[in-house]
Design a protein around this motif. Structure first.
Motif, PDB file in Angstrom:
ATOM      1  N   LEU A   5     -31.498 -82.751  12.557  1.00 23.41           N
ATOM      2  CA  LEU A   5     -31.128 -83.580  13.697  1.00 23.41           C
ATOM      3  C   LEU A   5     -32.303 -83.782  14.654  1.00 23.41           C
ATOM      4  O   LEU A   5     -32.458 -84.861  15.235  1.00 23.41           O
ATOM      5  N   LEU A   6     -33.141 -82.768  14.797  1.00 22.53           N
ATOM      6  CA  LEU A   6     -34.343 -82.940  15.621  1.00 22.53           C
ATOM      7  C   LEU A   6     -35.235 -84.018  15.015  1.00 22.53           C
ATOM      8  O   LEU A   6     -35.781 -84.851  15.736  1.00 22.53           O
TER       9      LEU A   6
ATOM     10  N   THR B 254     -36.122 -75.491  18.988  1.00 22.05           N
ATOM     11  CA  THR B 254     -34.875 -75.853  18.308  1.00 22.05           C
ATOM     12  C   THR B 254     -34.438 -74.746  17.359  1.00 22.05           C
ATOM     13  O   THR B 254     -33.264 -74.368  17.329  1.00 22.05           O
ATOM     14  N   ALA B 255     -35.361 -74.225  16.577  1.00 22.19           N
ATOM     15  CA  ALA B 255     -35.035 -73.160  15.628  1.00 22.19           C
ATOM     16  C   ALA B 255     -34.485 -71.933  16.359  1.00 22.19           C
ATOM     17  O   ALA B 255     -33.481 -71.350  15.933  1.00 22.19           O
ATOM     18  N   HIS B 256     -35.123 -71.551  17.453  1.00 27.61           N
ATOM     19  CA  HIS B 256     -34.636 -70.404  18.225  1.00 27.61           C
ATOM     20  C   HIS B 256     -33.251 -70.691  18.801  1.00 27.61           C
ATOM     21  O   HIS B 256     -32.347 -69.859  18.704  1.00 27.61           O
ATOM     22  N   ALA B 257     -33.090 -71.859  19.412  1.00 24.17           N
ATOM     23  CA  ALA B 257     -31.809 -72.191  20.058  1.00 24.17           C
ATOM     24  C   ALA B 257     -30.677 -72.273  19.042  1.00 24.17           C
ATOM     25  O   ALA B 257     -29.536 -71.914  19.351  1.00 24.17           O
ATOM     26  N   ALA B 258     -30.978 -72.731  17.827  1.00 21.42           N
ATOM     27  CA  ALA B 258     -29.943 -72.851  16.802  1.00 21.42           C
ATOM     28  C   ALA B 258     -29.643 -71.512  16.129  1.00 21.42           C
ATOM     29  O   ALA B 258     -28.502 -71.248  15.768  1.00 21.42           O
TER      30      ALA B 258
ATOM     31  N   ILE C  85     -32.463 -80.730  22.710  1.00 19.74           N
ATOM     32  CA  ILE C  85     -32.503 -79.530  21.866  1.00 19.74           C
ATOM     33  C   ILE C  85     -31.256 -78.676  22.089  1.00 19.74           C
ATOM     34  O   ILE C  85     -30.644 -78.189  21.141  1.00 19.74           O
ATOM     35  N   THR C  86     -30.882 -78.518  23.340  1.00 19.38           N
ATOM     36  CA  THR C  86     -29.696 -77.734  23.652  1.00 19.38           C
ATOM     37  C   THR C  86     -28.458 -78.367  23.022  1.00 19.38           C
ATOM     38  O   THR C  86     -27.629 -77.681  22.415  1.00 19.38           O
TER      39      THR C  86
ATOM     40  N   PRO D  48     -27.070 -73.420  10.577  1.00 13.19           N
ATOM     41  CA  PRO D  48     -27.351 -74.099  11.845  1.00 13.19           C
ATOM     42  C   PRO D  48     -28.825 -74.445  12.037  1.00 13.19           C
ATOM     43  O   PRO D  48     -29.148 -75.513  12.559  1.00 13.19           O
ATOM     44  N   ALA D  49     -29.733 -73.576  11.616  1.00 10.80           N
ATOM     45  CA  ALA D  49     -31.156 -73.845  11.819  1.00 10.80           C
ATOM     46  C   ALA D  49     -31.609 -75.063  11.009  1.00 10.80           C
ATOM     47  O   ALA D  49     -32.335 -75.921  11.515  1.00 10.80           O
TER      48      ALA D  49
END
Length: 189
Positions: A176-177, A93-97, A156-157, A169-170
């Motif tokens: 939200l996660l 999640t952290a990477h995707a955000a 996650i996406t 965002p992170a």
């Protein structure tokens, strides 16, 4: 890339470096024509190396995806399967955000045949890496029955896309996660 002429290898390396900067600045919709111009090559050269936008994004994110896959393998033997899964999901999640364009690249993968996860695509590689964590958590009874790695990657996406324009965002994605986790894997009493 082995077996290519030296100029082709240089073009590939230059295109990838320019693409990484462009995607970091403009996201997954960065102009392919501008990437080619900035790299000092024609659009045909860009297309030879990266026939589609998706292929370019795969190359841009390859190293980051491999880091997440390695982390999943490292966590696979953890004593607490719930904590291991949640740690990995938090990192994905952290990477995707935080990495502009990564969530969009993952949605490209999901939009293609979802039943055919190719090992070269980011989602396929994350699915393969995260599946043992999900299966173990399900076997240990710490994951809601029926939840799959595909479900979790889609969540996650979605979270990353929903928080893309948030001031942090992170942090928002992490929050939200946490809300999502309460629904798919309630904490132990």
């Amino acid at each position: 890339m082995t077996g290519q002429r030296a100029d082709a290898r240089r073009n590939y390396t230059r295109l990838l470096a320019v693409a990484e900067e462009a995607v970091a600045t403009y996201g997954a919709d960065a102009s392919l024509e501008q990437i080619a111009r900035t790299a000092g090559v024609g659009s045909a050269t860009l297309r030879r190396h990266f026939p589609t936008r998706h292929a370019l994004l795969e190359a841009v994110f390859r190293e980051r995806i491999e880091t997440l896959c390695t982390r999943a393998r490292d966590l696979a033997g953890a004593r607490d399967s719930r904590a291991a899964l949640l740690a990995w999901l938090g990192e994905v999640t952290a990477h995707a955000a935080a990495i502009r364009g990564l969530a969009v690249a993952l949605t490209y993968d999901m939009a293609t045949d979802p039943d055919t996860a190719h090992e070269h695509c980011a989602t396929g590689r994350l699915t393969e890496a995260g599946d043992p964590l999900v299966r173990r958590a399900a076997r240990d009874g710490v994951l809601t029955p029926g939840v799959t790695i595909a479900d979790l990657l889609a969540l996650i996406t979605g979270i990353a896309l929903a928080t893309e324009n948030h001031p942090d965002p992170a942090a928002e994605a992490s929050r939200l996660l946490g809300l999502t986790v309460a629904g798919v894997s309630p904490g132990r009493s």
